[in-house]
Design a protein around this motif. Sequence first.
Motif, PDB file in Angstrom:
ATOM      1  N   ILE A 130      10.871 -19.134   9.110  1.00  0.00           N
ATOM      2  CA  ILE A 130       9.746 -17.298   8.974  1.00  0.00           C
ATOM      3  C   ILE A 130       8.126 -17.957   7.902  1.00  0.00           C
ATOM      4  O   ILE A 130       8.959 -18.125   6.816  1.00  0.00           O
ATOM      5  CB  ILE A 130      10.660 -16.595   8.684  1.00  0.00           C
ATOM      6  N   GLU A 131       7.225 -16.990   8.241  1.00  0.00           N
ATOM      7  CA  GLU A 131       5.993 -16.921   7.805  1.00  0.00           C
ATOM      8  C   GLU A 131       5.274 -15.794   7.440  1.00  0.00           C
ATOM      9  O   GLU A 131       5.447 -14.612   7.622  1.00  0.00           O
ATOM     10  CB  GLU A 131       5.270 -17.991   8.640  1.00  0.00           C
ATOM     11  N   GLU A 132       5.114 -16.146   5.952  1.00  0.00           N
ATOM     12  CA  GLU A 132       4.991 -14.837   5.028  1.00  0.00           C
ATOM     13  C   GLU A 132       3.314 -14.218   5.509  1.00  0.00           C
ATOM     14  O   GLU A 132       3.086 -15.575   5.257  1.00  0.00           O
ATOM     15  CB  GLU A 132       5.343 -14.416   3.490  1.00  0.00           C
ATOM     16  N   LYS A 133       2.666 -13.589   5.885  1.00  0.00           N
ATOM     17  CA  LYS A 133       1.969 -13.291   6.911  1.00  0.00           C
ATOM     18  C   LYS A 133       1.003 -12.145   6.093  1.00  0.00           C
ATOM     19  O   LYS A 133       1.663 -10.837   6.095  1.00  0.00           O
ATOM     20  CB  LYS A 133       1.712 -13.438   8.361  1.00  0.00           C
ATOM     21  N   PRO A 134      -0.479 -12.428   5.594  1.00  0.00           N
ATOM     22  CA  PRO A 134      -1.198 -10.893   4.921  1.00  0.00           C
ATOM     23  C   PRO A 134      -1.379  -9.812   5.899  1.00  0.00           C
ATOM     24  O   PRO A 134      -1.507  -9.911   7.189  1.00  0.00           O
ATOM     25  CB  PRO A 134      -1.851 -11.746   4.546  1.00  0.00           C
ATOM     26  N   PHE A 135      -1.325  -8.894   5.198  1.00  0.00           N
ATOM     27  CA  PHE A 135      -1.343  -7.764   6.434  1.00  0.00           C
ATOM     28  C   PHE A 135      -2.387  -6.920   5.475  1.00  0.00           C
ATOM     29  O   PHE A 135      -2.010  -6.506   4.391  1.00  0.00           O
ATOM     30  CB  PHE A 135      -0.175  -6.755   6.803  1.00  0.00           C
ATOM     31  N   PRO A 136      -2.980  -5.434   5.653  1.00  0.00           N
ATOM     32  CA  PRO A 136      -4.298  -4.582   5.755  1.00  0.00           C
ATOM     33  C   PRO A 136      -3.322  -4.013   4.592  1.00  0.00           C
ATOM     34  O   PRO A 136      -2.018  -3.795   4.115  1.00  0.00           O
ATOM     35  CB  PRO A 136      -4.160  -3.778   6.935  1.00  0.00           C
ATOM     36  N   ALA A 137      -4.237  -3.559   3.078  1.00  0.00           N
ATOM     37  CA  ALA A 137      -3.595  -2.759   1.861  1.00  0.00           C
ATOM     38  C   ALA A 137      -3.997  -1.937   2.810  1.00  0.00           C
ATOM     39  O   ALA A 137      -4.396  -0.900   3.132  1.00  0.00           O
ATOM     40  CB  ALA A 137      -4.702  -3.128   0.613  1.00  0.00           C
ATOM     41  N   SER A 138      -3.292  -0.967   1.427  1.00  0.00           N
ATOM     42  CA  SER A 138      -2.546   1.029   1.816  1.00  0.00           C
ATOM     43  C   SER A 138      -4.270   1.303   1.106  1.00  0.00           C
ATOM     44  O   SER A 138      -4.295   1.129  -0.023  1.00  0.00           O
ATOM     45  CB  SER A 138      -1.954   1.270   1.426  1.00  0.00           C
ATOM     46  N   LYS A 139      -5.024   2.480   1.464  1.00  0.00           N
ATOM     47  CA  LYS A 139      -5.681   3.229   0.797  1.00  0.00           C
ATOM     48  C   LYS A 139      -5.257   4.751   0.258  1.00  0.00           C
ATOM     49  O   LYS A 139      -6.203   5.404  -0.399  1.00  0.00           O
ATOM     50  CB  LYS A 139      -7.252   3.518   1.197  1.00  0.00           C
ATOM     51  N   MET A 140      -3.837   5.033   0.331  1.00  0.00           N
ATOM     52  CA  MET A 140      -3.275   5.689  -0.565  1.00  0.00           C
ATOM     53  C   MET A 140      -2.728   5.947  -1.885  1.00  0.00           C
ATOM     54  O   MET A 140      -3.713   5.489  -2.308  1.00  0.00           O
ATOM     55  CB  MET A 140      -1.929   6.585   0.583  1.00  0.00           C
ATOM     56  N   PRO A 141      -3.920   7.053  -1.967  1.00  0.00           N
ATOM     57  CA  PRO A 141      -3.593   6.987  -3.494  1.00  0.00           C
ATOM     58  C   PRO A 141      -2.440   7.181  -4.321  1.00  0.00           C
ATOM     59  O   PRO A 141      -1.277   7.237  -3.786  1.00  0.00           O
ATOM     60  CB  PRO A 141      -3.666   9.050  -4.040  1.00  0.00           C
ATOM     61  N   GLY A 142      -2.638   6.199  -5.230  1.00  0.00           N
ATOM     62  CA  GLY A 142      -1.293   5.376  -5.869  1.00  0.00           C
ATOM     63  C   GLY A 142       0.066   4.802  -4.466  1.00  0.00           C
ATOM     64  O   GLY A 142       0.148   4.177  -5.644  1.00  0.00           O
ATOM     65  N   GLU A 143      -0.502   4.400  -3.472  1.00  0.00           N
ATOM     66  CA  GLU A 143      -0.310   3.115  -3.056  1.00  0.00           C
ATOM     67  C   GLU A 143       0.033   2.412  -3.102  1.00  0.00           C
ATOM     68  O   GLU A 143      -1.292   1.079  -3.019  1.00  0.00           O
ATOM     69  CB  GLU A 143      -0.017   3.961  -1.410  1.00  0.00           C
ATOM     70  N   LYS A 144       0.766   1.063  -2.666  1.00  0.00           N
ATOM     71  CA  LYS A 144       1.034  -0.372  -2.671  1.00  0.00           C
ATOM     72  C   LYS A 144       1.460  -1.387  -1.809  1.00  0.00           C
ATOM     73  O   LYS A 144       2.709  -0.793  -2.305  1.00  0.00           O
ATOM     74  CB  LYS A 144       0.475  -1.252  -4.202  1.00  0.00           C
ATOM     75  N   ALA A 145       0.835  -1.366  -0.896  1.00  0.00           N
ATOM     76  CA  ALA A 145       1.531  -2.006   0.467  1.00  0.00           C
ATOM     77  C   ALA A 145       1.811  -3.520   0.239  1.00  0.00           C
ATOM     78  O   ALA A 145       1.028  -3.840  -0.781  1.00  0.00           O
ATOM     79  CB  ALA A 145       0.923  -1.863   1.938  1.00  0.00           C
ATOM     80  N   TRP A 146       2.715  -3.952   0.502  1.00  0.00           N
ATOM     81  CA  TRP A 146       2.855  -5.137  -0.286  1.00  0.00           C
ATOM     82  C   TRP A 146       2.364  -6.097   0.845  1.00  0.00           C
ATOM     83  O   TRP A 146       1.535  -6.001   2.185  1.00  0.00           O
ATOM     84  CB  TRP A 146       4.707  -5.802   0.211  1.00  0.00           C
ATOM     85  N   PRO A 147       1.390  -7.294   0.304  1.00  0.00           N
ATOM     86  CA  PRO A 147       0.177  -7.959   1.114  1.00  0.00           C
ATOM     87  C   PRO A 147       0.638  -8.810   1.698  1.00  0.00           C
ATOM     88  O   PRO A 147       0.225  -9.400   3.038  1.00  0.00           O
ATOM     89  CB  PRO A 147      -0.350  -8.744  -0.647  1.00  0.00           C
ATOM     90  N   THR A 148       2.840  -8.904   2.239  1.00  0.00           N
ATOM     91  CA  THR A 148       2.289  -9.717   2.967  1.00  0.00           C
ATOM     92  C   THR A 148       3.635  -9.622   4.236  1.00  0.00           C
ATOM     93  O   THR A 148       4.745  -8.671   3.303  1.00  0.00           O
ATOM     94  CB  THR A 148       3.281 -11.310   2.373  1.00  0.00           C
ATOM     95  N   GLN A 149       4.221  -9.689   4.885  1.00  0.00           N
ATOM     96  CA  GLN A 149       5.473  -9.757   5.579  1.00  0.00           C
ATOM     97  C   GLN A 149       5.861 -10.685   5.955  1.00  0.00           C
ATOM     98  O   GLN A 149       4.962 -11.622   7.099  1.00  0.00           O
ATOM     99  CB  GLN A 149       5.428  -8.754   6.770  1.00  0.00           C
ATOM    100  N   PRO A 150       7.394 -10.948   6.721  1.00  0.00           N
ATOM    101  CA  PRO A 150       8.246 -11.906   7.361  1.00  0.00           C
ATOM    102  C   PRO A 150       7.870 -11.978   8.859  1.00  0.00           C
ATOM    103  O   PRO A 150       7.987 -11.047   8.987  1.00  0.00           O
ATOM    104  CB  PRO A 150       9.543 -11.987   6.635  1.00  0.00           C
TER     105      PRO A 150
END
Length: 764
Positions: A374-394
Amino acid sequence: MLNGTYMIKNRNKNKKAASLFTPASIVLLLLGVIGLLSLADYSYNNTDPAHTTWTHYGGSPDQSRYFAAADITKENVGKMQVAWTYPSGDQQPYFFSPIIVDTTMYVMGKNNSLIAVSVLSGKEIWIHANLMGLSRRGLNYWESKDKKDKRLIFTLNNSLQAIDAVTGKTITSFGNDGYTDMREGLGREPSSIRRMQAMMPGVIYDDLVIVGSAPGEGFFSAPGFVRAYNVVSGKLEWTFHTIPQPGEFGYKTWPKNAYKYVGGVNVWSEISVDQTRGIAFLPIGSPTYDFYGADRLGSNLFGNCLVALDARTGKRLWHYQIVHHDLWDVDLASAPQLLTVNHGGKNIDAVAVATKHGFLFVFDRETGKPLFPIEEKPFPASKMPGEKAWPTQPISSLPNFTRHEVTLETLNPFFPDSIKQQWHKRLATAKSGLYIPPSDQYETIMMPGALGGANYGNTASDPKNGLMYILTQEHASTYRLKKVESPKMDLSVDQIAQVKTFYASTCQPCHGKNMEGVTGPALVNAGQYIIYTEFKDIVLGGKGSMPGFTHVSEETLEALYRYLGGTPRSFNFPRRTNTAPPKGPVVASGGATIKPDAQRSAPMTEYPAKVKHPKDRYITDYGTEWSGLAEPPWSSIVAYDLNKGTIKWRKPVGLDSLYAKGDPSKGSPGGTLRKGMVVTSTGVVFATAKGGKLYAFDADNGNILWETTLSYEANAQPSMYTLNGKQYLVINATSNFTRDSYDYSKKPGALPRGYVVYALPTSK
C-alpha cells in the motif's frame, strides 16, 4: 499515527507440532502442494461445519455468504425451479434478509410484522405484528448452549429488543422492561438524539450482540460508537469510542474537544467476526460533516478505518485507515471478508475489505500487516476556507475494480445529443478524478460516487480457497459546496419583526422570552425536531393545556417555524402509526413499550460554548441523479484470486449488462446495486442484480450456469438452507421495478410479492 498494527499472540500455537517439521520434510511437503495445485484449479469443500446454516445476516458471523452443501452443483444448477413462496402482502420489506434456524425461517411481512414461517410447510408459525421501525435489513439469532433459550435480537426505533424465537413474544426481562435505549452513553443528551439505530443487524459473538449505528450525516450528528450488549440481560458490556476521548489513542488526530461536536465515524454496515480468535472487524464510516471538514482538521481516527477489536472486551488490537480526513463520503460499507490465502508460500489467515471507491485492501488477520503493498500517494490540496485536505492517501497495489474519472471520452455514448452537449459544457469547468477536494467554485465529479463501488451486501468469499467476490457499481456523483445559511436568514427584516411581535404576544408567557420554557416547553430550535405539519396542527388546534390559535395565517406559521430553526415542507412526512393486526397467528403486537422522554431536548445545532470552530459551514447534496454518467457497464461481479493478487474474472450483471451490449432499450441510466450473493462449496456463485435478475455463475470462470428473472426486484441479501439433504435458495423479491416497461409483476405467470424459495426438482 495514521495507521498502526498491534501484534496479537497466537493463542493456538502448538510448539510440539511445529518441531515435527524438519527443513527437508517442509521442502517435500511444498513440492507435493505445488504438484496438487498444478492438477486442479481449486478444491471445493462440502463438509465445512461453520458454513452449513444461515442463522446470521451474511450466513455466518464471518459474513462470507458461503454455504457448504453438496446438493446443488455446476452440473445440475440449470434445473433450479421455484419450490415454494411466502407472500409479504401489502408490506414491502425491500431490504429484509431472512435467516433460517432449524426448520423455521424468520421474515418481515404484512403490517410491519416479524413472522416465523415453517420451511417444512410454508405455513406461518407466529406473527409479532406492528413492529414499525424494525431494523430494515435483518435481525440476529442467539441460542443458549443447552438450546432452551432462543432469541431474536433486533433494533427498533433507537432501542435494542429481544423476542422469544419459539413463541414470538417480547422478552420483558431484557433491558429495561423489554428494551435498551441505544441513545444512552454517547456523550450527548439522549433525548436530543433523533436517530441512532442502524438498519443493518449487528453480529453475535458468544453471549454478546455487537452493534453499530446510523446517527446521520449532518453537522452535529451523534457519534457512532460501536457497542456490545449482553443478549440475555440487555446490559451494555463494552463501548469502543470511534471518536477517541481525551487520553485515548487517536485523540490527537482531531482538534481539541472535537469529540464534543463531531458525529458519525460509525459502522452502519456489516461487522465480521473471527469466532476462533475472538476478533471483531469493524468497517468504519466517515466523520461528519462528510464533504467539509474544517472543524475536524487532522487524519480523524478512527474514521474510514478497518479496526480489529477483541470481541469479548472491545479493546483495539490494530487498525488501518483507508482514507485520511475523508471529504468524499468514502465509508467502509461492505463486510470485511475473512479468508485463508497462500501468500509467499505460506497459508495466512487474512481479512480483506473492498471500498466504495473501488480498491481492495488485504491484511494479516492477527497483525494488521498488509499482504499486498500500500503506497501513500500525494493528492491535490483543498482551497476551501479553513479546510486542509490530507496531503496523501493510501493506494492499494491490487488492481482496482472501478474507474476513477469521467471525461468527454468516457461519457455515456447512449445519451441524446442535447444531454451530451450539456455535459460537454459542465465537464469543461468541472474537475473529475480520484480525491479531488469538493469546492464551492466548481463542480467535482467523483467516480464512483456516494453509492460506490462496493456497498453493503456487495462482498462474499470462498474462505478456504482465498477467493473473494464483489458486486460493484460505477455511478458518478456530482458535488458543489454551498455555505449554510440559518433558517432565520431566509426571513426578511419585516418578517422577523412580525414573528417577534407574534411570539411576544402569543407564545412568550408560556415559553419564555428566550424560548427557554416557563410553564410550557422550551422552543429553542424546535423546528429541528418537530415536523411542520405537526407544528401547524399544534398552533392551530392546541395541545394539552395550550389553546389553539385559529387566526394565525399560513405565512405567519411558516415564518415562525423558520424562526424556530425549521424548514417548512422539507421532510415533513408524518410517522406512520401502528395498524390493525394482520390475519394469521398473531401472538403479540408492537414490541416492548418504550417510555416517552420526560422532556425532549433539541438536537445540537451549534458548537459548544468556548469551543474554537470555523466561522462558516458548507454542505452539498449527493448529486446522484446522473448515476449513469459514464459509459457502461455500470454493474459487474468481480472475482479476485487473493492467492495471486489478481482479478480472476469479471462479468457485467443485470439490465446494465444488456445496456453494455449496445441496446439502450434494455437498460436504464441509473439505479443502484445494493444486492447480494451466495457462494457455495460446489463452485456456484448466486447473485442478484438490477432488473429482477438472478444468476448462478461458475466460480472458476464466471460463465453463467443459470439465470432467471424475478417477478419483483430483489434488494436484500439472499439466504440458503438445507432440509433432509436438499438445498434451498431464498430470495426476498418485494421491491418495485424502476421502469414500468420492465415491471415483471404484470407479466403472465408472475409470482406474488414476497419471498421466493428455489431448489432442484424433487426426483420421482
